[in-house]
Design a protein around this motif. Structure first.
Motif, PDB file in Angstrom:
ATOM      1  N   VAL A 188       0.833  -1.203   0.000  1.00 34.59           N
ATOM      2  CA  VAL A 188       0.000   0.000   0.000  1.00 34.59           C
ATOM      3  C   VAL A 188       0.865   1.249   0.000  1.00 34.59           C
ATOM      4  CG1 VAL A 188      -1.768   1.298   1.221  1.00 34.59           C
ATOM      5  CG2 VAL A 188      -1.878  -1.197   1.150  1.00 34.59           C
ATOM      6  N   GLY A 189       1.780   1.338   0.941  1.00 26.21           N
ATOM      7  CA  GLY A 189       2.708   2.454   0.973  1.00 26.21           C
ATOM      8  C   GLY A 189       2.028   3.790   1.157  1.00 26.21           C
ATOM      9  N   TYR A 190       2.690   4.834   0.668  1.00 28.93           N
ATOM     10  CA  TYR A 190       2.219   6.190   0.858  1.00 28.93           C
ATOM     11  C   TYR A 190       1.721   6.816  -0.441  1.00 28.93           C
ATOM     12  CZ  TYR A 190       4.758   5.755   5.258  1.00 28.93           C
ATOM     13  OH  TYR A 190       5.199   5.341   6.484  1.00 28.93           O
ATOM     14  N   GLY A 191       2.079   6.256  -1.562  1.00 29.77           N
ATOM     15  CA  GLY A 191       1.840   6.904  -2.841  1.00 29.77           C
ATOM     16  C   GLY A 191       0.375   7.031  -3.215  1.00 29.77           C
ATOM     17  N   TYR A 192       0.115   8.037  -4.060  1.00 33.94           N
ATOM     18  CA  TYR A 192      -1.248   8.218  -4.555  1.00 33.94           C
ATOM     19  C   TYR A 192      -1.612   7.123  -5.531  1.00 33.94           C
ATOM     20  CZ  TYR A 192      -5.381  10.459  -6.505  1.00 33.94           C
ATOM     21  OH  TYR A 192      -6.659  10.731  -6.894  1.00 33.94           O
ATOM     22  N   ILE A 193      -0.675   6.722  -6.368  1.00 38.59           N
ATOM     23  CA  ILE A 193      -0.898   5.664  -7.346  1.00 38.59           C
ATOM     24  C   ILE A 193       0.065   4.517  -7.070  1.00 38.59           C
ATOM     25  CG2 ILE A 193      -0.756   5.016  -9.781  1.00 38.59           C
ATOM     26  CD1 ILE A 193      -3.119   6.780  -9.236  1.00 38.59           C
ATOM     27  N   ASN A 194      -0.446   3.315  -7.008  1.00 44.50           N
ATOM     28  CA  ASN A 194       0.375   2.116  -6.909  1.00 44.50           C
ATOM     29  C   ASN A 194       0.472   1.518  -8.306  1.00 44.50           C
ATOM     30  OD1 ASN A 194       1.531  -0.366  -6.528  1.00 44.50           O
ATOM     31  ND2 ASN A 194       0.063  -1.086  -5.008  1.00 44.50           N
ATOM     32  N   HIS A 195       1.632   1.624  -8.929  1.00 40.91           N
ATOM     33  CA  HIS A 195       1.748   1.220 -10.328  1.00 40.91           C
ATOM     34  C   HIS A 195       1.637  -0.283 -10.523  1.00 40.91           C
ATOM     35  CE1 HIS A 195       5.889   0.638  -8.907  1.00 40.91           C
ATOM     36  NE2 HIS A 195       6.046  -0.192  -9.909  1.00 40.91           N
ATOM     37  N   MET A 196       1.672  -1.045  -9.434  1.00 37.81           N
ATOM     38  CA  MET A 196       1.533  -2.487  -9.559  1.00 37.81           C
ATOM     39  C   MET A 196       0.076  -2.933  -9.464  1.00 37.81           C
ATOM     40  SD  MET A 196       4.496  -3.537 -10.224  1.00 37.81           S
ATOM     41  CE  MET A 196       4.236  -5.311 -10.105  1.00 37.81           C
ATOM     42  N   ALA A 197      -0.812  -2.038  -9.020  1.00 38.63           N
ATOM     43  CA  ALA A 197      -2.236  -2.349  -9.002  1.00 38.63           C
ATOM     44  C   ALA A 197      -2.840  -2.001 -10.357  1.00 38.63           C
ATOM     45  CB  ALA A 197      -2.935  -1.573  -7.894  1.00 38.63           C
ATOM     46  N   ILE A 198      -4.016  -2.553 -10.640  1.00 41.11           N
ATOM     47  CA  ILE A 198      -4.657  -2.323 -11.926  1.00 41.11           C
ATOM     48  C   ILE A 198      -5.275  -0.936 -12.000  1.00 41.11           C
ATOM     49  CG2 ILE A 198      -6.485  -3.090 -13.490  1.00 41.11           C
ATOM     50  CD1 ILE A 198      -4.074  -4.938 -13.431  1.00 41.11           C
ATOM     51  N   CYS A 199      -5.959  -0.525 -10.949  1.00 42.71           N
ATOM     52  CA  CYS A 199      -6.644   0.756 -11.025  1.00 42.71           C
ATOM     53  C   CYS A 199      -6.838   1.351  -9.645  1.00 42.71           C
ATOM     54  CB  CYS A 199      -7.983   0.633 -11.744  1.00 42.71           C
ATOM     55  SG  CYS A 199      -9.162  -0.487 -10.955  1.00 42.71           S
ATOM     56  N   SER A 200      -7.299   2.582  -9.657  1.00 40.33           N
ATOM     57  CA  SER A 200      -7.595   3.335  -8.450  1.00 40.33           C
ATOM     58  C   SER A 200      -9.012   3.882  -8.573  1.00 40.33           C
ATOM     59  CB  SER A 200      -6.597   4.495  -8.314  1.00 40.33           C
ATOM     60  OG  SER A 200      -7.040   5.450  -7.370  1.00 40.33           O
ATOM     61  N   PRO A 201      -9.687   4.164  -7.462  1.00 37.84           N
ATOM     62  CA  PRO A 201     -11.016   4.780  -7.572  1.00 37.84           C
ATOM     63  C   PRO A 201     -11.011   6.053  -8.413  1.00 37.84           C
ATOM     64  CG  PRO A 201     -10.636   4.050  -5.328  1.00 37.84           C
ATOM     65  CD  PRO A 201      -9.335   3.860  -6.057  1.00 37.84           C
ATOM     66  N   SER A 202      -9.911   6.782  -8.393  1.00 33.17           N
ATOM     67  CA  SER A 202      -9.838   8.016  -9.179  1.00 33.17           C
ATOM     68  C   SER A 202      -9.969   7.761 -10.669  1.00 33.17           C
ATOM     69  CB  SER A 202      -8.513   8.738  -8.886  1.00 33.17           C
ATOM     70  OG  SER A 202      -8.434   9.128  -7.533  1.00 33.17           O
ATOM     71  N   HIS A 203      -9.610   6.579 -11.108  1.00 36.58           N
ATOM     72  CA  HIS A 203      -9.714   6.250 -12.535  1.00 36.58           C
ATOM     73  C   HIS A 203     -11.161   6.189 -12.999  1.00 36.58           C
ATOM     74  CE1 HIS A 203      -5.514   4.355 -12.096  1.00 36.58           C
ATOM     75  NE2 HIS A 203      -5.401   5.474 -12.789  1.00 36.58           N
ATOM     76  N   VAL A 204     -12.091   5.971 -12.087  1.00 36.60           N
ATOM     77  CA  VAL A 204     -13.502   5.912 -12.465  1.00 36.60           C
ATOM     78  C   VAL A 204     -14.284   7.089 -11.888  1.00 36.60           C
ATOM     79  CG1 VAL A 204     -13.597   3.420 -12.876  1.00 36.60           C
ATOM     80  CG2 VAL A 204     -13.914   4.292 -10.549  1.00 36.60           C
TER      81      VAL A 204
END
Length: 325
Positions: A191-207
């Motif tokens: 999870v870390g601190y970042g806004y985007i985790n590049h290893m995950a597929i998507c973020s709620p912000s994408h939708v």
């Protein structure tokens, strides 16, 4: 929500031109694009229709979507524009359809802004056609597709849908700097601190459809918004509205009974079988012993993640925390 229950978007949805010239259908994925691309778009009168594989495998279109600015060659796309204009003639409208114009899920949709900007550069007069879907159903459906294709094998959790982190602040670095662990940071569960985790597929912000539509509205003169749910529940009315936007009648004999249906209750057994089959095929190569194969089957069945109620609740919670629900 970002649209009304009667199917009218809070954004621009009506056909404002009786003589449209260029339309670009940008998806979204999992909103009935295949149906439109096979049953509707190819049979419209007086339209030059372009879709896959041309929009994915053509050198210029491929660069437009996947190359950074150091590689993207606008001249190649301009040459394709010339060829397309020659093919469409003086009177034919142009319709381009590819749901990956929304962005590539495997890349965290990072390329969708570049795609939109480059499309607007080539076709500044184009009208955008976009189908939206309930965000939770969209994420679950996308998860099911990627599992089916073997492109994601984890659970529907943080490794798939990453919630934005709290952010690593300067004062923390100045006071007690943490060691950087690249090995840990690249794990899909990190999870870390970042806004985007590049290893995950998507973020709620994408939708977050408000931001997405604002992007298109800032680049194109018209954005026509449709709902996937309307396409499923009221196919005849939804397609009739689409025909008005395109200023062309629907294909004769179109069977609306064959239209897709919203999958709001995913079949967990199908998800499990897909995960098991892919994992088994991957790890059973070269294993000839029947006993070892049986043990491998039991091991996979006992460890493969499934789509449970907690996963759906996690998606709901993530969307609520991002202010979408």
């Amino acid at each position: 929500m970002l649209y009304n229950s009667d199917g009218n978007s809070l954004f621009m949805v009506d056909s404002l031109s009786k003589q449209p010239q260029t339309f670009i259908h940008v998806g979204l994925p999992k909103t009935g694009s295949t149906l439109l691309q096979t049953k509707v778009f190819p049979y419209l009168d007086d339209i030059l229709y372009i879709t896959r594989p041309y929009t994915q495998e053509n050198h210029a279109f491929n660069q437009l979507q996947y190359a950074d600015n150091s590689i993207y060659n606008q001249a190649l796309m301009r040459e394709q524009l010339r060829l397309i204009n020659n093919a469409r003639g003086d009177h034919r409208a142009l319709l381009i359809s590819d749901e990956l114009f929304f962005g590539q899920p495997s890349y965290g949709f990072f390329n969708r802004s570049a795609i939109a900007e480059r499309l607007a550069d080539i076709w500044p007069e184009a009208q955008i056609i976009i189908f939206l879907r309930n965000q939770k159903d969209f994420i679950v459906s996308l998860y099911m597709q990627l599992v089916k294709e073997g492109r994601f094998l984890g659970s529907l959790g943080k490794g798939f849908l990453h919630q934005p982190g709290v952010g690593y602040e300067l004062r923390r670095w100045m006071n007690t700097p943490d060691p950087w662990d690249p090995a840990k940071a690249t794990k899909s569960w990190y999870v870390g601190y970042g806004y985007i985790n590049h290893m995950a597929i998507c973020s709620p912000s994408h939708v977050n459809y408000g931001r997405l539509l604002a992007l298109y509205q800032g680049l194109f003169p018209r954005v026509h918004v449709f709902l996937y749910e309307d396409l499923c529940r009221h196919p005849a009315e939804t397609l009739e509205r689409l025909s008005r936007v395109l200023s062309r009648p629907l294909p004769p004999g179109l069977n609306t009974a064959s239209l897709p249906r919203v999958n709001t209750t995913p079949d967990e057994s199908k998800i499990l079988s897909r995960l098991n089959a892919y994992t088994f095929n991957r790890f059973s190569k070269g294993v000839k012993s029947k006993i070892k194969l049986m043990l491998l089957t039991k091991l996979i069945s006992s460890t493969t993640p499934t789509l449970e109620d907690e996963s759906i609740e996690y998606v709901q919670m993530a969307l609520e925390q991002d202010g979408i629900y």
